[in-house]
Design an enzyme around this catalytic site. Structure first.
Site, PDB file in Angstrom:
ATOM      1  N   THR A   1       0.863  -1.193   0.000  1.00 30.37           N
ATOM      2  CA  THR A   1       0.000   0.000   0.000  1.00 30.37           C
ATOM      3  C   THR A   1       0.896   1.238   0.000  1.00 30.37           C
ATOM      4  OG1 THR A   1      -0.155  -0.102   2.425  1.00 30.37           O
ATOM      5  CG2 THR A   1      -1.942  -1.109   1.156  1.00 30.37           C
TER       6      THR A   1
ATOM      7  N   GLU B   1      -0.337  -5.630  11.143  1.00 28.88           N
ATOM      8  CA  GLU B   1       0.947  -6.164  11.615  1.00 28.88           C
ATOM      9  C   GLU B   1       1.699  -5.073  12.375  1.00 28.88           C
ATOM     10  OE1 GLU B   1       4.021  -5.119  10.407  1.00 28.88           O
ATOM     11  OE2 GLU B   1       3.301  -3.781   8.835  1.00 28.88           O
ATOM     12  N   PHE B   2       2.514  -5.530  13.325  1.00 31.98           N
ATOM     13  CA  PHE B   2       3.336  -4.613  14.110  1.00 31.98           C
ATOM     14  C   PHE B   2       4.767  -5.139  14.145  1.00 31.98           C
ATOM     15  CE2 PHE B   2      -1.001  -4.252  15.752  1.00 31.98           C
ATOM     16  CZ  PHE B   2      -1.209  -2.881  15.663  1.00 31.98           C
TER      17      PHE B   2
ATOM     18  N   GLU C   1      11.296  -4.288  11.156  1.00 33.82           N
ATOM     19  CA  GLU C   1      12.290  -4.898  10.283  1.00 33.82           C
ATOM     20  C   GLU C   1      13.574  -5.139  11.073  1.00 33.82           C
ATOM     21  OE1 GLU C   1      12.820  -3.486   6.278  1.00 33.82           O
ATOM     22  OE2 GLU C   1      10.918  -2.419   6.351  1.00 33.82           O
TER      23      GLU C   1
ATOM     24  N   HIS D   1      15.803   7.893  20.838  1.00 36.24           N
ATOM     25  CA  HIS D   1      17.207   7.974  20.446  1.00 36.24           C
ATOM     26  C   HIS D   1      17.344   8.992  19.319  1.00 36.24           C
ATOM     27  CE1 HIS D   1      17.946   4.520  22.977  1.00 36.24           C
ATOM     28  NE2 HIS D   1      16.976   3.866  22.351  1.00 36.24           N
TER      29      HIS D   1
ATOM     30  N   CYS E   1       7.361   2.014   6.609  1.00 41.21           N
ATOM     31  CA  CYS E   1       6.118   2.254   7.348  1.00 41.21           C
ATOM     32  C   CYS E   1       5.907   3.706   7.759  1.00 41.21           C
ATOM     33  CB  CYS E   1       6.071   1.360   8.591  1.00 41.21           C
ATOM     34  SG  CYS E   1       5.968  -0.396   8.217  1.00 41.21           S
TER      35      CYS E   1
ATOM     36  N   ARG F   1      14.164   2.114   1.672  1.00 44.07           N
ATOM     37  CA  ARG F   1      13.033   3.027   1.476  1.00 44.07           C
ATOM     38  C   ARG F   1      13.084   4.202   2.460  1.00 44.07           C
ATOM     39  NH1 ARG F   1       8.337  -1.487   1.103  1.00 44.07           N
ATOM     40  NH2 ARG F   1       9.832  -2.539   2.480  1.00 44.07           N
TER      41      ARG F   1
END
Length: 442
Positions: free
Chosen positions: A86, A151-152, A155, A254, A263, A331
């Site tokens: 998406t 989803e949570f 990466e 941080h 995301c 990305r």
């Protein structure tokens, strides 16, 4: 359960593999034949720690398979997950839902018997309503319950996140899906992972609200870091001091070069656009987006300042190209804007990343790629840490000083203490510390 995952990208592949590891029978489907053939041969198209081994283990048991045949995969399924991309829609920033809607039409064509259709893709509020409308329009006889199950996954830690989640959110308007979704997640539910049932629209909004809040938290501490540099304070101490407050928490405090990835950039933008459409503008999120976009180039200017204000013809070595460690995802990586800023000011850039250089070549032009951090630093006028890979945490500064043209370190992730770097004769610039003190030892 017989589960079909439509879309074998990052979310679809990780989710499908983990479901298979729970004991379900899973088919991961994708239109990209080359991707499916690679997966069948055990070649993983993304870098995610532990994923390759998990794919091998579950394909060998027969619980996990890969296919391009949507029809056969859907007909045999109890649950069909939609896990397609998406991306931000070109021109207006809204989420591009064309892949989700195309999947819904195709699934509706082949579905047989009662089937739960689960939107795993990150989608704006109301998408589930449209998915259900499309499916009933395409096949009025389809007996389906459309569910939202965001989803949570982080990466670089996705398998751990899937198997030990903070929560599992399930949004449904058809109570028949409750028992099915409980069964899908039973291995986690029995381990007391919170299973949160809510309405479909609420579930869709939970995902966007979570990502937007975390993006805002990152941006907040980055602005505090800028203030710290002006008032002779240390942002790491500020972060620890406020993070120990249980109401605030230490995570995502941080300071650094800004958020990137698949995301946060697109989800904050999609949420802001959705809020505008409903006449409930989210000014905090709109401002967060603007600040983060500006920050990335500002980090390039910080490097220029650290080198003395003129980098034309100078060689700048960049360590870390991906938006975060333990991934090959480029990305919206801050490294892209930092490098472009340096190039715009005449620098020669050499970069190194443990996993991301192949993808970096697709989005960053006119830079040289090195085989390691010391090769990148050879003859450089400055060394810049952009991504905090573990292998950059114990650099040999004596070796670096011997090979660099000028011993200048710009640490955009604050992984080093200024005093330990300066004792090797380096000039050090970090994030959110007093610049004069850190660069001169005063």
């Amino acid at each position: 359960m017989r589960i079909t995952m439509i879309g074998s990208g990052y979310v679809g592949l990780v989710s499908g593999v983990c479901f298979a590891d729970f004991g379900h029978d899973v088919i991961c489907v994708d239109k990209d034949l080359s991707k499916i053939e690679a997966l069948r041969e055990g070649r993983i198209p993304i870098y995610e720690p532990g994923l390759e081994q998990l794919v091998a283990e579950n394909t060998s048991t027969g619980r996990l398979s890969f296919s391009t045949d949507v029809g056969e995969s859907v007909r045999s399924a109890d649950v069909v997950f939609i896990a397609v991309g998406t991306p931000s829609r070109r021109g207006d920033g809204h989420a591009d839902l064309s892949y989700v809607y195309a999947a819904a039409r195709e699934i509706a064509t082949y579905v047989e018997g009662f089937t739960v259709i689960v939107t795993k893709s990150t989608v704006p509020v109301g998408t589930g309503d449209e998915v259900e409308r499309i499916m009933r329009e395409t096949n009025p006889a389809a007996d389906v319950a459309v569910v939202s199950n965001p989803e949570f996954l982080r990466e670089g830690a996705a398998i751990e996140d899937f198997k030990r989640p903070d929560r599992i959110v399930v949004g449904l308007n058809d109570d028949r899906a409750r028992e099915t979704m409980t069964e899908v997640y039973r291995p986690l539910y029995l381990n007391q992972a919170p299973l949160v049932f809510t309405t479909r629209r609420t579930s869709e909004l939970i995902k966007y609200a979570a990502n937007a809040f975390l993006a805002m938290k990152i941006t907040f501490i980055n602005e505090i870091a800028d203030l710290c540099e002006r008032v002779d304070a240390n942002v790491q101490d500020v972060s620890r001091g406020i993070g120990l407050d249980g109401r605030i928490g230490s995570k995502f405090l941080h300071a650094g070069p800004g958020y990137g990835g698949s995301c946060f950039p697109k989800d904050t933008l999609a949420l802001a656009k959705t809020a505008q459409d409903y006449d409930a503008p989210m000014r905090l999120i709109e401002t967060t987006i603007s600040i983060n976009d500006n920050r990335k180039r500002a980090m390039g200017r910080k490097v220029i300042s650290a080198v003395g204000g003129d980098i034309r013809g100078k060689k700048i070595a960049i360590l870390g190209l991906t938006f975060k460690p333990n991934t090959d995802d480029m990305r919206d990586s801050p490294a892209i804007a930092v490098i472009q800023t340096l190039q715009d000011n005449g620098a020669q850039v050499v970069g190194y990343d443990p996993e991301g250089m192949e993808n970096a070549r697709k989005v960053i032009e006119n830079i040289e790629y090195a085989s390691g951090p010391y090769e990148a630093a050879a003859g450089a006028d400055a060394l810049v840490i952009v991504t905090e890979w573990n292998q950059f945490r114990a650099l040999d500064f004596s070796r670096l000083k011997q090979s660099m043209r000028a011993p200048i370190l710009v640490d955009l992730r604050n992984i080093y203490r200024s005093d330990e770097v300066r004792k090797h004769g380096f000039t050090y610039t970090g994030i959110g510390t007093n610049l004069y003190q850190e660069t001169t030892g005063a």
